[in-house]
Design a protein around this motif. Structure first.
Motif, PDB file in Angstrom:
ATOM      1  N   ASP A 141       0.888  -1.175  -0.454  1.00  0.00           N
ATOM      2  CA  ASP A 141       0.205  -0.153   0.535  1.00  0.00           C
ATOM      3  C   ASP A 141       0.810   0.989  -0.347  1.00  0.00           C
ATOM      4  O   ASP A 141       1.342   1.630   1.228  1.00  0.00           O
ATOM      5  N   VAL A 142       0.895   1.841  -1.085  1.00  0.00           N
ATOM      6  CA  VAL A 142       1.609   2.697  -0.913  1.00  0.00           C
ATOM      7  C   VAL A 142       0.970   4.621  -1.622  1.00  0.00           C
ATOM      8  O   VAL A 142       0.443   4.263  -2.564  1.00  0.00           O
ATOM      9  N   LYS A 143       0.684   5.223  -0.898  1.00  0.00           N
ATOM     10  CA  LYS A 143      -0.395   6.149  -1.180  1.00  0.00           C
ATOM     11  C   LYS A 143      -1.684   5.698  -1.885  1.00  0.00           C
ATOM     12  O   LYS A 143      -2.478   6.486  -2.883  1.00  0.00           O
ATOM     13  N   ASN A 144      -2.143   5.017  -1.182  1.00  0.00           N
ATOM     14  CA  ASN A 144      -3.715   4.345  -1.505  1.00  0.00           C
ATOM     15  C   ASN A 144      -3.723   4.126  -3.027  1.00  0.00           C
ATOM     16  O   ASN A 144      -4.810   3.586  -3.101  1.00  0.00           O
ATOM     17  N   ILE A 145      -2.421   3.324  -3.319  1.00  0.00           N
ATOM     18  CA  ILE A 145      -2.169   2.718  -4.919  1.00  0.00           C
ATOM     19  C   ILE A 145      -1.681   0.737  -4.013  1.00  0.00           C
ATOM     20  O   ILE A 145      -0.012   1.613  -4.034  1.00  0.00           O
ATOM     21  N   GLY A 146      -2.164  -0.221  -5.091  1.00  0.00           N
ATOM     22  CA  GLY A 146      -1.828  -1.506  -4.482  1.00  0.00           C
ATOM     23  C   GLY A 146      -0.166  -1.154  -5.658  1.00  0.00           C
ATOM     24  O   GLY A 146       0.347  -1.715  -6.194  1.00  0.00           O
ATOM     25  N   ALA A 147       1.717  -1.656  -5.184  1.00  0.00           N
ATOM     26  CA  ALA A 147       2.461  -1.662  -5.939  1.00  0.00           C
ATOM     27  C   ALA A 147       2.803  -2.708  -5.484  1.00  0.00           C
ATOM     28  O   ALA A 147       2.477  -3.679  -4.826  1.00  0.00           O
ATOM     29  N   ASP A 148       3.675  -3.191  -6.425  1.00  0.00           N
ATOM     30  CA  ASP A 148       4.879  -3.859  -5.725  1.00  0.00           C
ATOM     31  C   ASP A 148       4.017  -5.513  -6.098  1.00  0.00           C
ATOM     32  O   ASP A 148       4.137  -5.961  -5.157  1.00  0.00           O
ATOM     33  N   ALA A 149       2.772  -5.612  -7.325  1.00  0.00           N
ATOM     34  CA  ALA A 149       2.059  -6.779  -6.740  1.00  0.00           C
ATOM     35  C   ALA A 149       2.772  -8.250  -7.017  1.00  0.00           C
ATOM     36  O   ALA A 149       3.662  -8.180  -7.990  1.00  0.00           O
TER      37      ALA A 149
END
Length: 871
Positions: A141-149
């Motif tokens: 969770d990076v600033k309400n965005i799902g990163a590094d799936a």
């Protein structure tokens, strides 16, 4: 009556159903259902219900972020994951899936948070990616965005139709659990251990197989992830906070199916599971016998549902039985029917027409001594009666998500209750269990949602319900209570070395400012309040939850810890929060530093080592999980060969154009390891004129020292002087500390100047009101008046309020002074700390406890409690 096609009847509990089929399905059942009991909303008095947020596309599951941010994460079946914040649906999805298969019951099905989310920001999602494959994906969770799936667990089975499961949760052991059904084709049932279909699975936090999984056999045929077996359609799960047990909701089969023996099919079930348990499907459904059906690879006991009900929306008149006799003794009724009955342990039945009306109620079956008798919990005096009828209590035909209520937002009798939904019944149910997890009461709590599929307790103490049919999340809350502190959750689990949060708000709007304090009252010092120890509420923000963050310090032992915290406010009922801590010392990186302070444009380093020697090469990663003020320039990936020592990580503080200090947080972890966090504070080096940030004290007491530390941020560091001040006031030019002892009543003007050679300088002007000393007040928090106490570690403490502050408290038993606590925290304890009151020094029986607090002018206040000592 409109006929429901057989393929649909055989899957009456199918969930979620595609929209067109869903409309047809619900229309068919509407003709079979009796008139609704309620127009919609809570049936219990003292509650209200409303739409919390709308505009979702087929919401399936939801979870509140455990960081105190007040964000609700919701999976949309055919799209991805959305975030609700401040009652608004954020426009940008948290996650979408390039590979997504959403036919029938497939799609984005489950979501949960890492137990160490505050440090590593990991979010886990269960998703169907094709007609033959499902997987568990981890995001950061990076600033309400799902990163590094990251595809954490791959190859989970599906036939691309129904019974795909999707339940997803972390247990108190720090392991990731999920559940998958029989894929609509009885796949994986009986003794098939080669597939995860019809099973509960369990993995390490990195997706690897735990070595203690019960069916783990390495390269042999078993699927090593299997943890429990024999489940038809386990769509939702949760862990019971008070016991740490896994509760699994399993959707039942068509009542006309051919599960053997024939009395088996057509029951919704809730299981409380242990490792290796067998739910019995497809041989049994709700009627599991004692013992086990398989003894390989070990004796696998049957799991028996603690709650079950007939898969039906009809009145089930064919299951009605005539009551011959009924007798109540000690709160348990024994019912004899004139013919063999179909009722089962954990099932609720409705009695009516009994000669003694006190028996006419919904009762929960406790035991079945014979084919024509059963026992049930029954409140009331001992009595005997005859006549009447008994039939199943109708709930619905598709059990949905369940949640345990552990908050002070509802009345006390709701604590620990289990709330679950039924998709086709359109109900949210309230189930009450005793200490042995035996069902004692089942009732309809709300009919506000048309198709409830998940429930969750929010940080505000309300119960939230996901309604897939309307695309809404509904909120059920208790009527405001002005005597309450609403604390959520009051019981939770966390990891050693990590942080977790609970939320606090007021129960009703106050007349003025209310200060809430939290402190530990248990002896274990490894758990501390990291932030939120003091919270301030006003008439404007009283209902907005604020976070209290608990940090579990890494200790030297390998024993799980626990702690209790007390949340208090003047004239409000105090609440306790119980925290269980999973020890992760043996599985977490060892860090030389946990915090770093770095000047902008400079670097600092820390060392990372493995917790213990490894036989194979291991890799740890250092990732930034919040903030942008610093970055990793050395050691982002740390590869440890067998026997290698600690490795260095270097953090660089970014230079930027603003004149503000910054921060960042980094997680250190890797496959098979529990993450640890490092917090970085960045000190800005850009020249900037001073700006005051401190808030002055504007009240003083006649004849008592006044002290205020004026602080202005600036670069270079500013110096301070007084432009205007009353006689006798002085300021330290370097620290900004102002000292003064007022000698007269009235109002006095003060102006402080901060300069550092850059223009403009900063001025802070304020007026101090000097008043005569007021008498303090005191609240005795424990023990409560009328309480019975015992032991050498009882609680005897109170808090004071004063215009200047108190400096001591005296503790009395029957007017005899037993202890004096000297401090200026306004928290006072008999014995000097929580749980240090030794009652064994006093005789058993009635006693008067008293606390008296004193301010600096010896003004005092007293509070008393009458207690009974029983050792």
């Amino acid at each position: 009556m409109l006929e429901v096609p057989r393929w649909m009847r055989n899957d009456a509990a199918m969930r979620p159903i595609p929209k067109l089929l869903n409309l047809f399905f619900c229309a068919a059942f509407a003709l079979m259902m009796p008139p609704p009991l309620h127009a919609g909303g809570p049936l219990d008095p003292g509650f209200g219900e409303a739409v919390f947020v709308s505009g979702l596309s087929e919401p399936v599951s939801m979870a509140w972020a455990p960081d105190g941010s007040g964000r609700l994460f919701v999976t949309e079946k055919s799209k991805g994951v959305r975030i609700v914040q401040n009652r608004e649906l954020l426009p940008t999805p948290f996650a979408t899936f390039p590979q997504l298969y959403s036919a029938s019951e497939c799609g984005v099905l489950g979501i949960c948070f890492d137990p160490n989310y505050v440090a590593n920001r990991y979010v886990y999602v269960f998703v169907t990616v094709s007609a033959s494959r499902q997987r568990i994906v981890r995001f950061t969770d990076v600033k309400n965005i799902g990163a590094d799936a990251t595809n954490l667990v791959n190859g989970l089975p599906t036939n691309g139709v129904n019974h795909n499961g999707g339940a997803l949760s972390f247990g108190p052991d720090g392991k990731l659990y999920w559940a998958i059904g029989d894929n609509g084709s009885k796949r994986g049932v009986d003794n098939d251990l080669t597939t995860l279909a019809g099973k509960v699975g369990r993995a390490n936090v990195d997706g690897t197989v735990p070595v203690d999984n019960p069916f783990e056999d390495g390269s042999h045929p078993n699927n090593d992830y299997i943890w429990a077996t024999g489940f038809r359609n386990p769509f939702t799960m949760t862990f019971q906070p008070r016991t740490g047990k896994l509760w699994l909701n399993v959707v039942g089969s068509n009542p006309e199916g051919q599960t053997e023996p024939n009395s088996g099919p057509g029951y919704e079930q809730v299981f409380v599971l242990n490792a290796g348990d067998d739910g019995g499907y497809d041989d049994y459904e709700g009627n599991q016998p004692n013992g086990s059906r398989y003894n390989t690879p070990f004796v696998r006991p049957f799991a028996h549902p603690v709650l079950q009900y007939k898969t039906s929306n009809s009145d089930e008149s064919d299951l009605l039985r005539t009551v011959a006799t009924i007798a109540r003794s000690g709160g348990v009724a024994t019912v004899a029917t004139t013919a063999a009955h179909p009722y089962r342990i954990g099932q609720a039945v409705r009695l009516a027409g009994v000669s003694d009306p006190s028996f006419n109620a919904i009762l929960c079956v406790r035991s079945v001594p014979s084919a024509s008798t059963f026992t049930a919990v029954s409140a009331g005096a001992d009595a005997n009666a005859t006549g009447g009828a008994v039939r199943p209590f109708v709930v619905g035909s598709s059990i949905a998500g369940g949640a345990f209520y552990e908050s002070s937002g509802f009345p006390a009798e709701y604590r620990g209750n289990f709330f679950f939904g039924d998709y086709t019944g359109g109900k949210v149910m309230r189930a009450i269990f005793d200490a042995q997890n035996r069902l004692t009461n089942l009732s309809v709590f709300s009919t506000g949602a048309g198709n409830p599929v998940d429930t969750a307790v929010g940080p505000d103490g309300a119960l939230y319900v996901a309604d897939i049919g309307t695309g809404t999340i509904r909120r059920i809350a208790a009527i405001p209570d002005p005597a309450k502190l609403v604390v959520t959750p009051t019981i939770f689990n966390m990891h050693e070395g990590g942080q977790a949060a609970f939320s606090v708000r007021l129960g009703a709007q106050p007349a003025g400012m209310v200060v809430v304090n939290t402190h530990r009252i248990s002896a274990d010092e490894d758990e501390v309040v990291a932030s939120g120890e003091t919270l301030t509420f006003t008439p404007e923000n009283w209902n907005l939850p604020q976070a209290v963050t608990i940090a579990a310090i890494v200790d030297e032992d390998s024993v799980a810890d626990s702690a209790t915290f007390l949340v208090t406010a003047p004239n409000l009922v105090s609440e306790t929060v119980s925290v269980s801590v999973t020890d992760t010392t043996a599985n977490a990186p060892v860090l030389s530093e946990k915090t770093l302070t770095i000047r902008e444009g400079q670097s600092a380093s820390f060392l990372v080592n493995l917790p213990q020697p490894q036989a194979r090469t291991k890799t740890l990663y250092v990732r930034r999980v919040s903030g942008t003020a610093a970055r990793v320039v050395e050691g982002g990936a740390l590869v440890f060969l067998p026997g290698e020592a600690a490795k260095r990580v270097t953090i660089y503080a970014n230079q930027d154009a603003d004149a503000l200090n910054g921060s960042a947080q980094f997680a250190v972890g890797g496959p098979g390891f529990t993450a640890r966090s490092v917090s970085v504070a960045v000190v800005d080096d850009d020249p900037r004129a001073p700006v005051f940030g401190s808030v002055p004290m504007i009240r003083a007491v006649l004849g008592l020292p006044y002290r205020y530390t004026a602080h202005a941020a600036g670069q270079p560091v500013p110096v301070y002087d007084l432009i205007a001040a009353p006689t006798g006031m002085i300021i330290n030019s370097t620290s900004g500390v102002i000292d003064w002892t007022p000698a007269a009543l009235g109002q006095f003007n003060v102006t402080v100047r901060a300069t550092n050679g850059l223009k403009p300088g900063a001025l802070q002007a304020f007026t101090i009101t000097v008043a005569s000393d007021a008498t303090p007040t005191v609240v005795l928090h424990a023990p409560a008046n009328g309480a019975t106490i015992s032991g050498a570690n009882a609680e005897f403490f109170g808090t004071s309020t004063d215009d200047y502050g108190c400096f001591k408290a005296e503790f009395f038993v029957d007017n005899a002074l037993i202890y004096t606590d000297l401090n200026r925290t306004n928290h006072y304890h008999a014995g000097g700390a929580h749980q240090h009151f030794d009652t064994t020094a006093f005789s058993n029986g009635a006693h008067t406890l008293k606390i008296t607090v004193y301010d600096d002018h010896n003004l005092n206040a007293t509070a008393t409690a009458q207690v009974t000592i029983a050792n």
